[in-house]
Design a protein around this motif. Structure first.
Motif, PDB file in Angstrom:
ATOM      1  N   LEU A   1       6.806  -5.157 -12.939  1.00 13.82           N
ATOM      2  CA  LEU A   1       5.443  -4.644 -13.060  1.00 13.82           C
ATOM      3  C   LEU A   1       5.313  -3.256 -12.419  1.00 13.82           C
ATOM      4  N   LEU A   2       5.919  -3.093 -11.247  1.00 18.70           N
ATOM      5  CA  LEU A   2       5.870  -1.803 -10.539  1.00 18.70           C
ATOM      6  C   LEU A   2       6.616  -0.722 -11.316  1.00 18.70           C
ATOM      7  N   ASN A   3       7.664  -1.142 -12.030  1.00 22.31           N
ATOM      8  CA  ASN A   3       8.472  -0.238 -12.838  1.00 22.31           C
ATOM      9  C   ASN A   3       9.020   0.951 -12.028  1.00 22.31           C
ATOM     10  N   PRO A   4       9.734   0.662 -10.921  1.00 23.11           N
ATOM     11  CA  PRO A   4      10.227   1.753 -10.072  1.00 23.11           C
ATOM     12  C   PRO A   4      11.410   2.473 -10.699  1.00 23.11           C
ATOM     13  N   GLY A   5      11.663   3.707 -10.223  1.00 24.62           N
ATOM     14  CA  GLY A   5      12.812   4.467 -10.723  1.00 24.62           C
ATOM     15  C   GLY A   5      14.124   3.886 -10.223  1.00 24.62           C
ATOM     16  N   MET A   6      14.070   3.259  -9.031  1.00 19.49           N
ATOM     17  CA  MET A   6      15.296   2.754  -8.405  1.00 19.49           C
ATOM     18  C   MET A   6      15.051   1.347  -7.858  1.00 19.49           C
ATOM     19  N   ILE A   7      16.089   0.530  -7.888  1.00 17.61           N
ATOM     20  CA  ILE A   7      15.969  -0.839  -7.365  1.00 17.61           C
ATOM     21  C   ILE A   7      17.221  -1.150  -6.544  1.00 17.61           C
ATOM     22  N   GLY A   8      17.040  -1.356  -5.238  1.00 14.47           N
ATOM     23  CA  GLY A   8      18.189  -1.662  -4.385  1.00 14.47           C
ATOM     24  C   GLY A   8      18.055  -3.061  -3.806  1.00 14.47           C
TER      25      GLY A   8
ATOM     26  N   ARG B   1       0.846  -1.207   0.000  1.00 18.16           N
ATOM     27  CA  ARG B   1       0.000   0.000   0.000  1.00 18.16           C
ATOM     28  C   ARG B   1       0.881   1.258   0.000  1.00 18.16           C
ATOM     29  N   CYS B   2       1.934   1.229   0.836  1.00 18.69           N
ATOM     30  CA  CYS B   2       2.854   2.375   0.895  1.00 18.69           C
ATOM     31  C   CYS B   2       3.472   2.642  -0.474  1.00 18.69           C
ATOM     32  N   LEU B   3       3.914   1.582  -1.150  1.00 19.73           N
ATOM     33  CA  LEU B   3       4.542   1.763  -2.465  1.00 19.73           C
ATOM     34  C   LEU B   3       3.546   2.368  -3.463  1.00 19.73           C
ATOM     35  N   GLU B   4       2.284   1.943  -3.358  1.00 17.32           N
ATOM     36  CA  GLU B   4       1.236   2.503  -4.226  1.00 17.32           C
ATOM     37  C   GLU B   4       1.016   3.980  -3.922  1.00 17.32           C
ATOM     38  N   ASP B   5       0.904   4.304  -2.628  1.00 18.21           N
ATOM     39  CA  ASP B   5       0.681   5.701  -2.219  1.00 18.21           C
ATOM     40  C   ASP B   5       1.819   6.590  -2.699  1.00 18.21           C
ATOM     41  N   LEU B   6       3.043   6.114  -2.489  1.00 14.78           N
ATOM     42  CA  LEU B   6       4.216   6.917  -2.859  1.00 14.78           C
ATOM     43  C   LEU B   6       4.226   7.187  -4.359  1.00 14.78           C
ATOM     44  N   THR B   7       3.880   6.154  -5.138  1.00 15.66           N
ATOM     45  CA  THR B   7       3.828   6.311  -6.595  1.00 15.66           C
ATOM     46  C   THR B   7       2.746   7.316  -6.969  1.00 15.66           C
ATOM     47  N   ALA B   8       1.565   7.176  -6.341  1.00 12.43           N
ATOM     48  CA  ALA B   8       0.448   8.072  -6.659  1.00 12.43           C
ATOM     49  C   ALA B   8       0.778   9.524  -6.310  1.00 12.43           C
TER      50      ALA B   8
ATOM     51  N   TYR C   1       6.237  10.610  -6.083  1.00  5.45           N
ATOM     52  CA  TYR C   1       7.618  10.338  -5.707  1.00  5.45           C
ATOM     53  C   TYR C   1       8.252   9.481  -6.785  1.00  5.45           C
ATOM     54  N   ARG C   2       9.550   9.636  -6.976  1.00  7.05           N
ATOM     55  CA  ARG C   2      10.301   8.632  -7.717  1.00  7.05           C
ATOM     56  C   ARG C   2      10.589   7.533  -6.693  1.00  7.05           C
ATOM     57  N   VAL C   3      10.074   6.342  -6.934  1.00  7.57           N
ATOM     58  CA  VAL C   3      10.066   5.301  -5.902  1.00  7.57           C
ATOM     59  C   VAL C   3      11.181   4.287  -6.139  1.00  7.57           C
ATOM     60  N   GLY C   4      11.791   3.878  -5.037  1.00 12.47           N
ATOM     61  CA  GLY C   4      12.756   2.784  -5.103  1.00 12.47           C
ATOM     62  C   GLY C   4      12.268   1.623  -4.259  1.00 12.47           C
ATOM     63  N   THR C   5      12.444   0.410  -4.768  1.00 15.42           N
ATOM     64  CA  THR C   5      12.119  -0.747  -3.937  1.00 15.42           C
ATOM     65  C   THR C   5      13.219  -1.790  -4.095  1.00 15.42           C
ATOM     66  N   GLY C   6      13.002  -2.967  -3.531  1.00 13.65           N
ATOM     67  CA  GLY C   6      14.043  -3.985  -3.630  1.00 13.65           C
ATOM     68  C   GLY C   6      13.828  -5.088  -2.620  1.00 13.65           C
ATOM     69  N   PHE C   7      14.756  -6.038  -2.600  1.00 14.85           N
ATOM     70  CA  PHE C   7      14.568  -7.214  -1.752  1.00 14.85           C
ATOM     71  C   PHE C   7      15.904  -7.719  -1.226  1.00 14.85           C
ATOM     72  N   LEU C   8      15.798  -8.587  -0.220  1.00 16.46           N
ATOM     73  CA  LEU C   8      16.974  -9.228   0.357  1.00 16.46           C
ATOM     74  C   LEU C   8      17.293 -10.475  -0.457  1.00 16.46           C
ATOM     75  N   VAL C   9      18.559 -10.730  -0.683  1.00 17.54           N
ATOM     76  CA  VAL C   9      18.960 -11.949  -1.386  1.00 17.54           C
ATOM     77  C   VAL C   9      19.557 -12.911  -0.353  1.00 17.54           C
TER      78      VAL C   9
END
Ligand code: SAH
Length: 312
Positions: free
Chosen positions: A224-231, A187-194, A197-205
């Motif tokens: 699918l989210l197509n974020p500006g940044m991926i960490g 929900r936060c990622l959706e709100d930030l996009t709406a 914000y230029r949004v960054g997301t990512g995951f633990l490996v």
């Protein structure tokens, strides 16, 4: 996997947005694929982002946190850690120093700390944007209500980093306490996009219990989210956490993920993260920068505080 089928799998990733799961799984699980994947990702990075490596000045504004993510060293239940919160003036001074060193993006990161009030962040963002108008302000302060994200955006915040950590619901559950939930994070990622914000997301490996199929879910979600940044970064066992005795994520697998992310998201900004450098040394960071990554995030946290920001 033979060299020939490896190359045809990499070509498939390069030319289609939706390479089938077995193709991605084959590349992720093959240590011998790292070099070729990295070389292909580097070409895409040069073509789409240029050869320049972007720098983002990281300021770790607090290690206080209400949450209890099982992997994280600054979780609330870690009573052994001395806690700090930088003041308004300390944050601004750190940002000004970063600016003097050439940084034109500041990343203000920290735990979910109620003492870092909505108003304090708003005031800091306003001051940074008015005194250094050519710099971008990125926030990475965790899950907040829509209205707070909106206030910060209106104060001038440009970007927000919030890793989804893992897309798989059962795996998310096993990494977080019952009080947290994946739906709120999404929900936060959706709100930030709406909110623009230029949004960054990512995951633990390599988080404990992670399967290759989970990583594939993460890769698809990000595309699918197509974020500006991926960490992304390898999981590193942190002292005084429930996962202290688990084994660390794999550097090679992280590099393959970075490369595949670049092939799937040619225009995103992808950092060579601190966790990768901590686990694999400068060599691993360099490999990421020659294998799809195009950003580094040097720390500008004041030294006394930096000593206490122990995520791992
Ligand atoms: N509270 C903020 C900032 C979290 S710290 C938030 O929720 O977004 C930034 C990132 O560090 C986290 O998103 C997580 O992916 C990573 N991290 C935390 N503990 C880690 C560990 N033990 N090993 C590797 N990365 C870790």
């Amino acid at each position: 996997m033979s060299l020939q089928s490896r190359n045809s799998h990499i070509d498939l990733l390069l030319t289609t947005a939706d390479a089938p799961d077995p193709v991605i799984a084959g590349l992720l699980s093959d240590p011998d694929a790292t070099e070729e994947l990295s070389a292909a990702a580097h070409q895409v990075r040069i073509a789409r982002k240029g050869s320049h490596t972007k720098q983002r000045g990281l300021i770790e504004i607090t290690n206080r946190c209400l949450n209890n993510c099982l992997y994280c060293g600054i979780r609330a239940a870690n009573r052994t850690l001395e806690r700090y919160t930088l003041s308004h003036n300390e944050i601004v001074a750190a940002a000004k120093y970063a600016y003097s060193q050439g940084m034109r993006t500041f990343v203000l990161q920290g735990g979910e700390n109620p003492a870092v009030t909505d108003t304090m962040v708003t005031d800091v963002v306003r001051e940074l944007k008015s005194t250094m108008p050519d710099a971008a302000v990125t926030l990475s302060l965790g899950e907040r209500p829509y209205d707070i994200y909106r206030t910060w955006r209106e104060a001038g915040a440009d970007r927000y980093l919030l890793r989804h950590e893992t897309y798989n619901p059962a795996h998310y559950r096993s990494l977080h306490p019952a009080a947290m939930n994946r739906e709120n994070r999404l929900r936060c990622l959706e709100d930030l996009t709406a909110l623009g914000y230029r949004v960054g997301t990512g995951f633990l490996v390599g988080s404990p219990g992670q399967q290759l199929s989970h990583i594939i879910e993460d890769l698809r979600f990000i595309q699918l989210l197509n974020p500006g940044m991926i960490g992304i970064g390898p999981f590193i066992p942190a002292a005084n956490t429930p996962f202290a005795d688990h084994k660390a994520g794999d550097v090679g697998l992280t590099l393959r993920c970075v490369a595949i992310l670049r092939l799937m998201n040619p225009d995103a900004d992808i950092p060579a993260t601190t966790a990768l450098a901590t686990l694999g040394g400068p060599d691993a960071q360099q490999k990421a920068l020659c294998g799809g990554a195009n950003v580094v995030m040097p720390k500008f946290t004041p030294p006394e505080a930096r000593e206490l920001y122990h995520l791992y």
